[in-house]
Motif scaffolding. Structure first.
Motif, short mmCIF file in Angstrom:
data_model
loop_
_atom_site.label_atom_id
_atom_site.label_comp_id
_atom_site.label_asym_id
_atom_site.label_seq_id
_atom_site.Cartn_x
_atom_site.Cartn_y
_atom_site.Cartn_z
N ALA A 1 0.83 -1.21 0.00
CA ALA A 1 0.00 0.00 0.00
C ALA A 1 0.87 1.26 0.00
CB ALA A 1 -0.93 -0.01 1.22
N CYS A 2 1.92 1.28 0.84
CA CYS A 2 2.74 2.49 0.95
C CYS A 2 3.60 2.71 -0.29
CB CYS A 2 3.64 2.38 2.18
SG CYS A 2 2.75 2.48 3.75
N PHE A 3 4.11 1.65 -0.87
CA PHE A 3 5.02 1.82 -2.00
C PHE A 3 4.27 2.01 -3.32
CE2 PHE A 3 7.88 0.26 1.18
CZ PHE A 3 9.08 0.89 0.89
N LEU A 4 2.95 1.95 -3.28
CA LEU A 4 2.16 2.29 -4.45
C LEU A 4 1.92 3.79 -4.55
CD1 LEU A 4 -0.54 -0.53 -4.64
CD2 LEU A 4 1.22 -0.04 -6.34
N LEU A 5 2.12 4.51 -3.45
CA LEU A 5 1.88 5.94 -3.43
C LEU A 5 2.96 6.66 -4.24
CD1 LEU A 5 1.01 6.41 0.36
CD2 LEU A 5 -0.57 6.20 -1.56
N GLU A 6 2.54 7.67 -4.96
CA GLU A 6 3.47 8.42 -5.80
C GLU A 6 4.12 9.53 -4.99
OE1 GLU A 6 1.52 9.67 -9.35
OE2 GLU A 6 1.14 7.62 -10.03
N ILE A 7 4.99 9.13 -4.06
CA ILE A 7 5.75 10.06 -3.22
C ILE A 7 7.20 9.60 -3.24
CG2 ILE A 7 3.79 10.67 -1.75
CD1 ILE A 7 4.75 8.66 0.29
N PRO A 8 8.15 10.44 -2.84
CA PRO A 8 9.56 10.05 -2.84
C PRO A 8 9.81 8.78 -2.03
CG PRO A 8 9.37 12.41 -2.55
CD PRO A 8 7.97 11.86 -2.47
N LEU A 9 10.84 8.05 -2.42
CA LEU A 9 11.14 6.76 -1.80
C LEU A 9 11.32 6.86 -0.29
CD1 LEU A 9 11.80 3.75 -2.02
CD2 LEU A 9 14.18 4.38 -2.54
N LEU A 10 12.06 7.86 0.17
CA LEU A 10 12.30 7.99 1.61
C LEU A 10 10.99 8.21 2.36
CD1 LEU A 10 15.60 10.11 1.79
CD2 LEU A 10 15.28 7.65 2.16
N GLN A 11 10.07 8.93 1.76
CA GLN A 11 8.77 9.13 2.40
C GLN A 11 7.97 7.83 2.41
OE1 GLN A 11 6.61 12.54 0.89
NE2 GLN A 11 8.47 13.79 0.76
N LEU B 1 6.77 6.18 5.87
CA LEU B 1 5.34 5.89 6.06
C LEU B 1 5.13 4.40 6.35
CD1 LEU B 1 2.44 6.98 5.96
CD2 LEU B 1 2.42 6.41 3.51
N PHE B 2 5.85 3.56 5.63
CA PHE B 2 5.75 2.11 5.85
C PHE B 2 6.13 1.74 7.28
CE2 PHE B 2 8.49 -1.70 6.09
CZ PHE B 2 7.51 -2.68 5.96
N ILE B 3 7.22 2.29 7.78
CA ILE B 3 7.67 1.98 9.15
C ILE B 3 6.63 2.43 10.17
CG2 ILE B 3 9.39 2.52 10.91
CD1 ILE B 3 11.46 2.71 8.62
N VAL B 4 6.14 3.65 10.01
CA VAL B 4 5.19 4.21 10.99
C VAL B 4 3.88 3.42 10.99
CG1 VAL B 4 3.77 6.21 11.56
CG2 VAL B 4 6.20 6.52 10.96
#
Length: 353
Positions: free
Chosen positions: A298-308, A312-315
């Protein structure tokens, strides 16, 4: 590792072990790291292929599971009379530890698969659903609704053998424990070649935890500094990275038995910060193990920078794992204890990977 009850100093049980927290944290971070690194395009962790990084984490969970459950069986045997009663208490407690969260994850994954079709959530049949709910995918050939669920059927099926193994090795000589391990290796290799009773392929990954229990009951001297433990884990990971290329399962046998033989001789960690971090990760490790894959997609499908995406994934993974522990795991563990009419067990997160 403390092995005495605070209520009765003469009653040996397993209580909090900082070293086991460290190994459990190391294991779950290997599994999570393998999946995240693979998703963003990495193929290796140093010299070790990512494929083996995740499997090694699962094998560490198998060692820890058998180790801790030997102490649980010892504790149960002191409060229950008769083999049948001991088995009943053990199986009820383990069922309430393993199944509630896994069923919840399976049902959520199944519901999402009916609403969306994207990576990680392909369409799932009702036969797959039933197999995943009962954790028998390895027997029915069903697909895993969430990838890490593959290890749970193996763990659940090994529960059938752990009580028997406990009574086989209790108060036995070193020759007897060596015989049990040797028999496990033979069965593991046989299952590897025949594909029958596939869960026995991992018996030599569980038995080293039993070996560690047997050694601890002999009160060994803690002659190794804690620092030896992380060094050994990294070395064993590299060893498995080499041996796993010849046989993914068989290659893990040497690493697991070396860890089992070593654990009883390592002094407990005294680093306050390391202990606090590892205790928190270990406490929520079961939730992290099951939840991180769907959150990752879910998080890595978002079109935001990799570090974000990573942040987000960790949180999100952490928050959901804490909530899962508080509202699903902990209440169900307590219910299992109440149903067996004994004091609650020490909470132990399973394999798992």
């Amino acid at each position: 590792m403390e092995l005495t009850s605070t209520a009765n100093p003469e009653t040996p049980i397993i209580s909090h072990s900082k070293n086991l927290d460290f190994v459990r944290s190391f294991a779950v971070l290997l599994v999570v790291g393998r999946h995240v690194a693979g998703l963003i395009g990495y193929t290796h962790l140093g010299p070790v292929p990512l494929q083996f990084v995740g499997i090694f984490g699962v094998m560490l969970f198998f060692v820890l599971t058998a180790h801790v459950l030997m102490f649980s069986l010892e504790k149960i045997s002191k409060t229950e009379s008769g083999m049948r009663s001991i088995h009943r208490t053990f199986f009820i407690r383990r069922a309430f530890r393993i199944y509630p969260l896994s069923i919840f994850i399976v049902l959520v994954g199944f519901a999402v698969s009916k609403l969306f079709t994207f990576q990680g959530f392909a369409k799932i049949s009702y036969a797959d659903l039933a197999s995943n709910v009962f954790l028998v995918q390895n027997l029915t050939g069903a697909r895993d609704i969430v990838g890490p669920l593959w290890s749970l059927p193996i763990e659940v099926q090994m529960y059938l053998l752990l009580p028997i193994t406990y009574f086989l090795i209790a108060r036995r000589s070193a020759w007897w424990i060596a015989l049990v391990y040797g028999a496990g290796v033979v069965l593991g290799i046989a299952a590897l070649k025949t594909q029958l009773l596939g869960m026995l392929r991992y018996a030599p990954c569980f038995i080293p935890g039993i070996v560690a229990y047997w050694i601890i009951k002999r009160n060994p001297k803690r002659i190794l500094p804690f620092f030896a433990l992380p060094v050994a884990l990294i070395t064993l990971l590299i060893l498995y990275g080499k041996l796993g290329q010849f046989s993914q399962t068989l290659g893990g046998y040497p690493a697991c038995i070396i860890l089992g033989l070593m654990l009883p001789f390592v002094r407990e960690s005294s680093g306050l910060l390391v202990n606090a971090i590892c205790e928190a990760i270990a406490k929520y490790s079961y939730g992290i193990y099951l939840i991180h894959v769907p959150v990752m997609y879910a998080c890595f499908l978002l079109e935001i920078p990799l570090l974000q995406q990573i942040a987000l994934f960790i949180v999100v993974t952490w928050i959901l794992s804490v909530l899962a522990y508080r509202y699903i795991e902990s209440p169900m563990i307590a219910l299992g204890s109440r149903l067996t009419k004994t004091a609650p067990q020490v909470v132990v997160a399973p394999s798992a990977a």
